[in-house]
Design an enzyme around this catalytic site. Structure first.
Site, PDB file in Angstrom:
ATOM      1  N   LYS A   1       0.824  -1.208   0.000  1.00  0.00           N
ATOM      2  CA  LYS A   1       0.000   0.000   0.000  1.00  0.00           C
ATOM      3  C   LYS A   1       0.865   1.268   0.000  1.00  0.00           C
ATOM      4  O   LYS A   1       0.519   2.281  -0.583  1.00  0.00           O
ATOM      5  CB  LYS A   1      -0.876  -0.012   1.262  1.00  0.00           C
ATOM      6  CG  LYS A   1      -2.332   0.183   0.966  1.00  0.00           C
ATOM      7  CD  LYS A   1      -3.246  -0.185   2.091  1.00  0.00           C
ATOM      8  CE  LYS A   1      -2.780   0.211   3.465  1.00  0.00           C
ATOM      9  NZ  LYS A   1      -3.749  -0.055   4.518  1.00  0.00           N
TER      10      LYS A   1
ATOM     11  N   LYS B   1      19.239 -14.750 -28.676  1.00  0.00           N
ATOM     12  CA  LYS B   1      17.969 -14.807 -27.938  1.00  0.00           C
ATOM     13  C   LYS B   1      16.797 -14.524 -28.857  1.00  0.00           C
ATOM     14  O   LYS B   1      16.904 -13.734 -29.804  1.00  0.00           O
ATOM     15  CB  LYS B   1      17.995 -13.842 -26.748  1.00  0.00           C
ATOM     16  CG  LYS B   1      17.709 -12.393 -27.064  1.00  0.00           C
ATOM     17  CD  LYS B   1      17.383 -11.631 -25.791  1.00  0.00           C
ATOM     18  CE  LYS B   1      16.924 -10.204 -26.079  1.00  0.00           C
ATOM     19  NZ  LYS B   1      15.603 -10.109 -26.709  1.00  0.00           N
TER      20      LYS B   1
ATOM     21  N   ASP C   1      13.408 -12.712 -29.819  1.00  0.00           N
ATOM     22  CA  ASP C   1      12.920 -11.374 -29.475  1.00  0.00           C
ATOM     23  C   ASP C   1      11.891 -11.549 -28.362  1.00  0.00           C
ATOM     24  O   ASP C   1      11.110 -12.508 -28.376  1.00  0.00           O
ATOM     25  CB  ASP C   1      12.276 -10.730 -30.712  1.00  0.00           C
ATOM     26  CG  ASP C   1      12.263  -9.219 -30.615  1.00  0.00           C
ATOM     27  OD1 ASP C   1      12.400  -8.699 -29.485  1.00  0.00           O
ATOM     28  OD2 ASP C   1      12.119  -8.557 -31.655  1.00  0.00           O
TER      29      ASP C   1
ATOM     30  N   HIS D   1      14.554 -10.698 -19.063  1.00  0.00           N
ATOM     31  CA  HIS D   1      14.389  -9.518 -19.912  1.00  0.00           C
ATOM     32  C   HIS D   1      13.737  -8.397 -19.096  1.00  0.00           C
ATOM     33  O   HIS D   1      12.839  -8.661 -18.298  1.00  0.00           O
ATOM     34  CB  HIS D   1      13.522  -9.863 -21.140  1.00  0.00           C
ATOM     35  CG  HIS D   1      13.640  -8.828 -22.208  1.00  0.00           C
ATOM     36  ND1 HIS D   1      12.935  -7.644 -22.166  1.00  0.00           N
ATOM     37  CD2 HIS D   1      14.405  -8.774 -23.326  1.00  0.00           C
ATOM     38  CE1 HIS D   1      13.279  -6.906 -23.223  1.00  0.00           C
ATOM     39  NE2 HIS D   1      14.162  -7.573 -23.942  1.00  0.00           N
TER      40      HIS D   1
ATOM     41  N   GLY E   1      19.829  -4.705 -33.712  1.00  0.00           N
ATOM     42  CA  GLY E   1      20.073  -3.878 -34.896  1.00  0.00           C
ATOM     43  C   GLY E   1      21.556  -3.744 -35.213  1.00  0.00           C
ATOM     44  O   GLY E   1      21.944  -3.666 -36.383  1.00  0.00           O
TER      45      GLY E   1
HETATM   46  C1  1AE Z   1      16.970  -3.717 -23.022  1.00  0.00           C
HETATM   47  C2  1AE Z   1      16.557  -4.865 -23.922  1.00  0.00           C
HETATM   48  C3  1AE Z   1      17.073  -4.753 -25.316  1.00  0.00           C
HETATM   49  C4  1AE Z   1      16.368  -5.667 -26.268  1.00  0.00           C
HETATM   50  O1  1AE Z   1      15.702  -6.590 -25.884  1.00  0.00           O
HETATM   51  C5  1AE Z   1      16.487  -5.437 -27.690  1.00  0.00           C
HETATM   52  O2  1AE Z   1      15.651  -6.124 -28.451  1.00  0.00           O
HETATM   53  C6  1AE Z   1      17.415  -4.610 -28.243  1.00  0.00           C
HETATM   54  O3  1AE Z   1      17.481  -4.471 -29.579  1.00  0.00           O
HETATM   55  P1  1AE Z   1      18.520  -3.530 -30.299  1.00  0.00           P
HETATM   56  O4  1AE Z   1      19.905  -4.043 -29.992  1.00  0.00           O
HETATM   57  O5  1AE Z   1      18.339  -2.136 -29.755  1.00  0.00           O
HETATM   58  O6  1AE Z   1      18.221  -3.625 -31.749  1.00  0.00           O
END
Ligand code: 1AE
Length: 411
Positions: free
Chosen positions: A98, A173, A175, A264, A360
């Site tokens: 609370k 990993k 997504d 995550h 990315g």
């Molecule tokens: C903080 C988690 C980052 C993550 O899960 C993720 O998908 C990052 O992607 P990029 O490296 O920014 O493309």
């Protein structure tokens, strides 16, 4: 004595830190104290919370403008274990249930007595165990993330896994937004992913761990995790904050779920981002995830698109790796917007026992994801050997292209 001590950051408009602290200590335990008859006081003594310390800290200017007599402080309150069962839902509800709804208050830390700590598992594998499984001891690990997972076929998944594995990453990993779906159900996704890894390993001799996303309803998770493991999944990814810390602990404590678990941070921002409300990052993403059993913990790095304050990332890292008589150290995984040009910074700030994680920054390499992985591997090996990235790039076309694309981020 078995107990938990909670430290909060509070801001009191009237500047009455002692009164506020006493109100919390009593209000969250026995309810009232001063007017109780002697006998009742005696009976309730073992349950009464007590104020351990009050430390005034500088209040911020905006708060003082609105409340000239206001004060800010760090207060620590001790809660006897007679009041709660030895699990995180009970402990968090006692210390911040609370209360979390009651004005400007942030839970900074929870300190557990060693007796209480024994009720928690900590990581099954930890840094040492994950290094043994991957066979990589002398550098930060490299992880990549499926970046085009939604709406894609199994063939596409195979192709993506193949190029990531060919690039020399140590973990791949799922997504976190990939759930059970018709195109790539876990039952088919795991064998297809593992086949691609085996194919790549014939060429590279290196076999990354595939961290499979465990999703769906809470009461089905354990079965799903076991199914993934039976299919050969060498690691699991878990969106712990969409479920709860105790669900992570339940997965960790199941003897048949014996592979490393990656936690995550999705949704954690809703609990930690405010400077005046919620949990501190070091507590939620550091101490509690380690206690509950995460082997690797992802969090936003200080440099990427979704950035976290650098001191907070270092505080999380410290909680995950610091010496502890009971819990194994867990891997910090600074993530989000990471590219090879950040490798020097990542190594400087997070050191050898960390995981460099990029989606990315691997898939977006102009010459493809395999070159993206290779650019990172060259960067990591060079930086660990004491070289600067521009020197390493002289012998690595993949890294040079990456630096030309994303830049060289210097400290
Ligand atoms: C903080 C988690 C980052 C993550 O899960 C993720 O998908 C990052 O992607 P990029 O490296 O920014 O493309």
């Amino acid at each position: 004595m078995s107990q938990v001590m909670a430290t909060y950051l509070i801001h009191d408009p009237k500047g009455q830190l002692e009164k506020k602290a006493e109100g919390i200590a009593i209000g969250l335990t026995v309810g009232s104290w001063t007017n109780l008859p002697k006998l009742e006081k005696e009976q309730l003594k073992a349950h009464k919370g007590s104020v351990v310390s009050i430390k005034e800290v500088p209040a911020n200017e905006a708060f003082l403008r609105n409340h000239p007599s206001g004060k800010s402080g760090l207060i620590t309150i001790s809660y006897p274990s007679e009041n709660y069962s030895a699990d995180l839902p009970a402990i968090i509800t006692t210390t911040f249930g609370k209360l979390s709804l009651d004005g400007d208050i942030k839970l900074i830390d929870l300190e557990f007595s060693s007796e209480l700590k024994k009720q928690f598992p900590g990581p099954r594998h930890g840094i040492k165990g994950v290094r043994e499984i991957t066979g990589v001891y002398d550098r930060p690990l490299l992880m990549s993330i499926f970046k085009a997972a939604i709406g894609r076929s199994l063939d596409s998944l195979h192709e993506q896994m193949l190029v990531q594995a060919l690039g020399g990453v140590d973990l791949v990993k799922d997504d976190e937004i990939l759930f059970e779906n018709k195109l790539t159900p876990l039952e088919q996704r795991v064998p297809v992913g593992l086949a691609a890894i085996a194919e790549a390993a014939m060429e590279t001799g290196h076999q990354p761990l595939y961290a499979v996303n465990i999703t769906g309803k809470t009461y089905e998770l354990k079965e799903q995790a076991k199914q993934a493991i039976e299919l050969g999944a060498p690691a699991l990814l878990f969106n712990v904050f969409a479920y709860g810390l105790d669900v992570l602990q339940a997965l960790r404590e199941d003897k048949d779920i014996d592979v490393p678990i990656l936690a995550h941070p999705a949704v954690a921002g809703a609990f930690t981002s405010s400077p005046i409300h919620g949990f501190s990052n070091q507590l939620l993403l550091g101490k509690l995830l380690r206690m509950a059993g995460a082997d690797l913990v992802l969090f936003p790095s200080p440099y990427g698109g979704v950035a976290m304050n650098k001191n907070e990332t270092l505080a999380i890292t410290n909680e995950l790796r610091k010496d502890d008589e009971q819990f194994k150290p867990a891997f910090p995984v600074p993530s989000a917007g990471i590219h090879p040009g950040m490798t020097e910074l990542l190594f400087r700030d997070f050191g050898l026992d960390s995981v460099i994680n990029a989606g990315g920054g691997i898939h977006g390499h102009p010459d493809g994801a395999a070159k993206g992985g290779q650019a990172f591997r060259d960067a990591i090996e060079g930086v660990v050997a004491g070289q600067k990235l521009d020197e390493v790039a002289k012998d690595s076309q993949a890294l040079q292209v990456a630096l030309d694309t994303w830049g060289y981020v210097k400290g």
